[in-house]
Scaffold this active site. Structure first.
Site, PDB file in Angstrom:
ATOM      1  N   HIS A  17       0.858  -1.193   0.000  1.00  0.00           N
ATOM      2  CA  HIS A  17       0.000   0.000   0.000  1.00  0.00           C
ATOM      3  C   HIS A  17       0.892   1.240   0.000  1.00  0.00           C
ATOM      4  O   HIS A  17       1.915   1.288   0.690  1.00  0.00           O
ATOM      5  CB  HIS A  17      -0.890  -0.010   1.242  1.00  0.00           C
ATOM      6  CG  HIS A  17      -1.783   1.188   1.362  1.00  0.00           C
ATOM      7  ND1 HIS A  17      -2.746   1.494   0.424  1.00  0.00           N
ATOM      8  CD2 HIS A  17      -1.861   2.160   2.303  1.00  0.00           C
ATOM      9  CE1 HIS A  17      -3.383   2.588   0.787  1.00  0.00           C
ATOM     10  NE2 HIS A  17      -2.857   3.021   1.928  1.00  0.00           N
TER      11      HIS A  17
ATOM     12  N   GLU B 143       0.749  -0.520  -5.496  1.00  0.00           N
ATOM     13  CA  GLU B 143      -0.236   0.550  -5.671  1.00  0.00           C
ATOM     14  C   GLU B 143       0.397   1.754  -6.355  1.00  0.00           C
ATOM     15  O   GLU B 143       1.525   2.145  -6.030  1.00  0.00           O
ATOM     16  CB  GLU B 143      -0.800   0.968  -4.317  1.00  0.00           C
ATOM     17  CG  GLU B 143      -1.915   2.006  -4.453  1.00  0.00           C
ATOM     18  CD  GLU B 143      -2.493   2.434  -3.113  1.00  0.00           C
ATOM     19  OE1 GLU B 143      -3.709   2.669  -3.048  1.00  0.00           O
ATOM     20  OE2 GLU B 143      -1.728   2.527  -2.131  1.00  0.00           O
TER      21      GLU B 143
ATOM     22  N   HIS C  66       1.031  10.930  -2.923  1.00  0.00           N
ATOM     23  CA  HIS C  66      -0.069  10.745  -1.984  1.00  0.00           C
ATOM     24  C   HIS C  66      -0.860  12.038  -1.970  1.00  0.00           C
ATOM     25  O   HIS C  66      -0.384  13.059  -1.463  1.00  0.00           O
ATOM     26  CB  HIS C  66       0.477  10.418  -0.596  1.00  0.00           C
ATOM     27  CG  HIS C  66      -0.528   9.797   0.304  1.00  0.00           C
ATOM     28  ND1 HIS C  66      -0.392   9.760   1.671  1.00  0.00           N
ATOM     29  CD2 HIS C  66      -1.703   9.167   0.042  1.00  0.00           C
ATOM     30  CE1 HIS C  66      -1.433   9.138   2.206  1.00  0.00           C
ATOM     31  NE2 HIS C  66      -2.238   8.771   1.238  1.00  0.00           N
TER      32      HIS C  66
END
EC number: 3.1.4.11
Length: 595
Positions: free
Chosen positions: A327, A357, A374
């Site tokens: 992740h 990811e 992010h």
């Protein structure tokens, strides 16, 4: 205790690795390029290089994380080094001579050891064969005796100009208590002064083991002999040792059919293998010292060696397996202000991860290159293209089984999505699975292909647009029209705008670009702050990206009954932990059976 008869053999070191090869070792920070001889010791413990001054540097094979060759190796940035290697001259074939060895204690703190060979493709052979040693199952799962043997090998490699082992090396290797080291050397009738040296012929394996027994006595072993021999004699017979193995070492919960008890004839083989005294071997007796080496051997490793090999059936449908996943793969540290790096994709794939990811966002002018970051945090960006190249190089170095790219796609530009799709096609080539396999069409009731069927393939997990008008094919990345938006799917009982983590379908197309979090409306901010994170803000999948999705199509979870009725193995739903716990408590059987 594991199997009495280990099933794995130590790795074999190819002759040319032990003989060594001439390289130039270079470093960008110091701009120094030094001729070295690169070698691997015959047992495959160390990669080491010797300078012209005879100075040696060692790199433990277990600390190596990767080896790279050609365009994936490090390239000098210093103009001084570029001149040394004539890199700015055409046809110098520099990339065919490169070798980079990556080492480090973890995935982030990495050191790059860079070499250039004198001949082409030498680095390629070294990269492949050194990595094979690194990935051998026993390299990372060695027994205690292997670690002790590594010390002996290194001591015998570090000789003084007279070809002897300096005693000071013993003090460096065992720094905890110098007096104990001196006493152990004396017990073996070896010199102990710091300026003394030992002839390698006077220090064979048998003497080394005696040295270790003096250095690290094991009084608890004597207690074992007292409890397993009525007369407290200083040895065990094969019957005594069999009793010790079956009653003391063996877990009583084990099934005796699957894990049979040790037999005296098997135990006799252990005595032959580990007992240092020839007389004891003839008598079938094991001494306390022999017991020490038995306990240090592979028969007593934490993991059973047969489980280090591929021992699972890999021919079941893909959804029958737990998949090692990552992740926020791109992050090296914190999720709010950490650095992003394409290197992380290499490292997690090398560690055995099969699903990574990619949080994709729109690139800014003038180049408009899609980025990975992010969202709505202070983490740094990396180019999408750079991450794809890293994945392509490392995807199948550790495992041949399929790799899943889990896209959280926020790129609301058809042109940039087309560019992403083109990068995937061009970089992955035949590795990318763009069409379903003939035997496994995307139809209800048809199971997924197995990991074995999908060996060497990369699968895309992204929103799937099933109702879009085909876009005009573009010859170059970014060739499609910016306003070529597919029509929005209707939201019914079978939603097609499937968001990762169970995101709700978007109610309207995104008409305007949102550059800053301050431009988000209240509804979107709520989604962003929920358990779904930014996954709830994924955008439409335009034609080029949508066409890459086949066996892993995200969809919103409605109910177990609904999923069973539809019976589509190729759709996937994600749950937050709270949602998963809730479903597990209310419908545990259906949850376990959920495909």
């Amino acid at each position: 205790m594991s199997l009495l008869n280990p099933v794995l053999l130590p790795p074999k070191v190819k002759a040319y690795l032990s003989q060594g090869e001439r390289f130039i070792k270079w470093d960008d920070e110091t701009t120094i390029a030094s001729p070295v001889i690169l070698r691997v010791d015959p047992k495959g413990y160390y990669l080491y290089w010797t300078y012209q001054s005879k100075e040696m540097e060692f790199l433990d094979i277990t600390n190596i994380r990767d080896t790279r060759f050609g365009k994936f190796a490090k390239i000098p940035k210093s103009q001084k080094l570029r001149d040394v290697f004539n890199m700015d001259f055409p046809d110098n074939n520099f990339l065919l001579k490169t070798l980079t060895v990556v080492s480090g204690p973890d995935m982030v703190d990495l050191t790059f050891h860079n070499f250039v060979s004198y001949k082409e493709n030498v680095g390629k052979s070294w990269a492949e064969d050194v990595l094979a040693l690194v990935k051998h199952p026993l390299t990372a799962n060695a027994s205690r005796s292997t670690f002790l043997d590594k010390i002996l090998v290194k001591l015998k490699m570090q000789l003084n100009p007279e070809g002897k082992i300096p005693v000071k090396n013993f003090f460096q290797m065992f720094p905890a208590d110098r007096k104990r080291v001196e006493a152990a050397l004396s017990a073996c009738h070896l010199p102990k002064g710091k300026n003394d040296a030992i002839n390698p012929e006077d220090f064979p394996e048998s003497v080394y083991k005696s040295f270790l027994m003096s250095l690290c006595p094991r009084p608890e072993i004597d207690e074992i002999f007292t409890s397993y021999h009525a007369k407290a004699k200083p040895y065990m017979t094969k019957e005594h040792l069999t009793k010790f193995i079956n009653q003391k070492q063996r877990d009583p919960r084990l099934n005796s059919l699957l894990f049979p008890l040790a037999r005296p004839d098997q135990v006799r083989g252990l005595i032959d293998k580990y007992e240092p005294s020839g007389i004891n071997v003839q008598r079938g007796q094991l001494s306390p010292e022999g017991m020490v080496w038995f306990l240090c051997g592979p028969e007593n490793s934490v993991l059973a060696q047969d489980k280090l090999l591929l021992h699972q059936d890999m021919t079941q449908p893909l959804n029958h397996y737990f998949i090692n996943s990552s992740h926020n793969t791109y992050l090296t540290a914190g999720q709010f202000s950490g650095l992003s790096s394409a290197e992380m994709y290499r490292q997690v794939l090398l560690a055995g991860c099969r699903c990574v990811e990619l949080d994709c966002w729109k690139g800014k002018p003038p180049d408009e290159e899609p980025i990975i970051t992010h969202g709505f945090t202070m983490t740094t960006d990396i180019y999408f293209k750079e991450a794809i190249e890293a994945i392509a190089e490392s995807a199948f170095k550790t495992s041949p089984y399929p790799v899943i790219l889990s896209f959280e796609n926020h790129v609301d530009s058809p042109r940039q999505q087309a560019k992403m799709a083109e990068y995937c096609r061009m970089t992955f080539g035949e590795m990318l699975l763009t069409e379903p396999l003939e035997k496994f069409p995307l139809k209800p009731g048809i199971p997924l292909p197995s990991p074995e069927d999908l060996r060497g393939k990369i699968l895309i997990k992204n929103k799937k647009n099933q109702f879009s008008v085909p876009a005009t094919p573009s010859k170059e990345p970014g060739g499609s029209a910016e306003n070529n938006c597919p029509p929005r799917a209707s939201v019914g009982e079978d939603p097609v705008w499937a968001g990762e983590d169970g995101a709700e379908p978007e109610e309207e197309e995104v008409e305007e670009e949102e550059e800053e979090s301050g431009n988000l409306d209240e509804e979107e901010l709520k989604k962003m702050q929920s358990d779904e994170g930014t996954a709830g803000l994924e955008v439409t999948a335009y034609e080029e990206m949508s066409s890459l999705v086949n066996y892993i199509q995200p969809t919103k979870f409605i109910s177990f009954e609904f999923s069973a009725q539809k019976n589509r193995s190729y759709v996937i739903s994600s749950f937050t932990e709270l949602k998963a716990y809730d479903l597990l408590s209310k419908a545990s059987v259906q949850f376990v059976e959920y495909p």
